[in-house]
Design a protein around this motif. Structure first.
Motif, PDB file in Angstrom:
ATOM      1  N   UNK A  18      72.715  94.731 -74.525  1.00  0.00           N
ATOM      2  CA  UNK A  18      72.436  93.875 -73.381  1.00  0.00           C
ATOM      3  C   UNK A  18      72.347  92.415 -73.778  1.00  0.00           C
ATOM      4  N   UNK A  19      72.310  91.554 -72.784  1.00  0.00           N
ATOM      5  CA  UNK A  19      72.306  90.110 -73.003  1.00  0.00           C
ATOM      6  C   UNK A  19      71.136  89.651 -73.863  1.00  0.00           C
ATOM      7  N   UNK A  40      61.032  96.924 -74.786  1.00  0.00           N
ATOM      8  CA  UNK A  40      59.792  96.135 -74.717  1.00  0.00           C
ATOM      9  C   UNK A  40      60.144  94.666 -74.488  1.00  0.00           C
ATOM     10  N   UNK A  41      61.124  94.171 -75.223  1.00  0.00           N
ATOM     11  CA  UNK A  41      61.535  92.778 -75.075  1.00  0.00           C
ATOM     12  C   UNK A  41      62.086  92.520 -73.674  1.00  0.00           C
ATOM     13  N   UNK A  54      60.321  89.895 -71.170  1.00  0.00           N
ATOM     14  CA  UNK A  54      61.160  88.782 -70.734  1.00  0.00           C
ATOM     15  C   UNK A  54      61.254  88.699 -69.211  1.00  0.00           C
ATOM     16  N   UNK A  55      61.371  89.842 -68.537  1.00  0.00           N
ATOM     17  CA  UNK A  55      61.573  89.844 -67.088  1.00  0.00           C
ATOM     18  C   UNK A  55      60.269  89.875 -66.305  1.00  0.00           C
ATOM     19  N   UNK A  56      59.222  90.453 -66.888  1.00  0.00           N
ATOM     20  CA  UNK A  56      57.958  90.590 -66.167  1.00  0.00           C
ATOM     21  C   UNK A  56      57.974  91.709 -65.147  1.00  0.00           C
ATOM     22  N   UNK A  57      58.991  92.547 -65.182  1.00  0.00           N
ATOM     23  CA  UNK A  57      59.109  93.652 -64.234  1.00  0.00           C
ATOM     24  C   UNK A  57      58.099  94.749 -64.572  1.00  0.00           C
ATOM     25  N   UNK A  71      60.274 100.050 -63.849  1.00  0.00           N
ATOM     26  CA  UNK A  71      61.593  99.517 -63.521  1.00  0.00           C
ATOM     27  C   UNK A  71      62.457  99.275 -64.759  1.00  0.00           C
ATOM     28  N   UNK A  72      61.995  99.735 -65.901  1.00  0.00           N
ATOM     29  CA  UNK A  72      62.751  99.573 -67.146  1.00  0.00           C
ATOM     30  C   UNK A  72      64.093 100.291 -67.020  1.00  0.00           C
TER      31      UNK A  72
END
Length: 146
Positions: free
Chosen positions: A2-3, A37-38, A42-45, A49-50
């Motif tokens: 992923x990005x 985890x990162x 990073x998203x705060x979701x 919702x992972x």
């Protein structure tokens, strides 16, 4: 990949610093869990919702909390900083600042003694008794010093 996922070079630097698992189930791909985890940080979701590509959210959350409780995260940071400092890649500048943060309305019902919670916040550092939220003319606030 992923990005925001760890590159092969980053993983090669981090993998030797991770704690060795000796007991329990056979290890899962920890790179995938750490990337999960990162992503969440990073998203705060919410954990639920992972994305599925990182594995079950319960497994990712379990690793995050276990390492939070036993002090693995600060240990990894210290090891990475020591290695980079030895290579001369860290320069230090000191800036001092502080700010006031308003607490969320739901913080009003929080326990004053974190140890009395059903599940304490965790980590290896105990928060001093004089830290936390307080009343002021601006409402329920806390001051952050950096």
């Amino acid at each position: 990949m992923g990005r925001g996922d760890l590159s092969d070079e980053q993983w090669a630097a981090l993998a030797p610093l991770l704690p060795v698992m000796v007991l329990g189930r056979p290890p899962v791909d920890r790179r995938k869990l750490i990337d999960g985890i990162r992503w969440r940080v990073r998203t705060g979701a919410p954990w639920r919702d992972l994305p599925r590509e990182y594995g079950p959210w319960q497994t990712v959350y379990g690793l995050f909390r276990r390492w939070q409780r036993d002090g693995t995260w600060p240990m990894l940071l210290t090891r990475l900083q020591a290695r980079e400092d030895a290579a001369g890649l860290i320069t230090c500048e000191v800036n001092v600042d502080s700010t006031i943060c308003r607490a969320h309305q739901h913080a009003a019902g929080a326990r004053r003694d974190g140890r009395a919670q059903k599940e304490p916040p965790g980590g290896v550092h105990v928060e001093p008794e004089d830290h936390g939220l307080g009343r002021s003319r601006g409402g329920f606030t806390t001051k952050i010093h950096l």
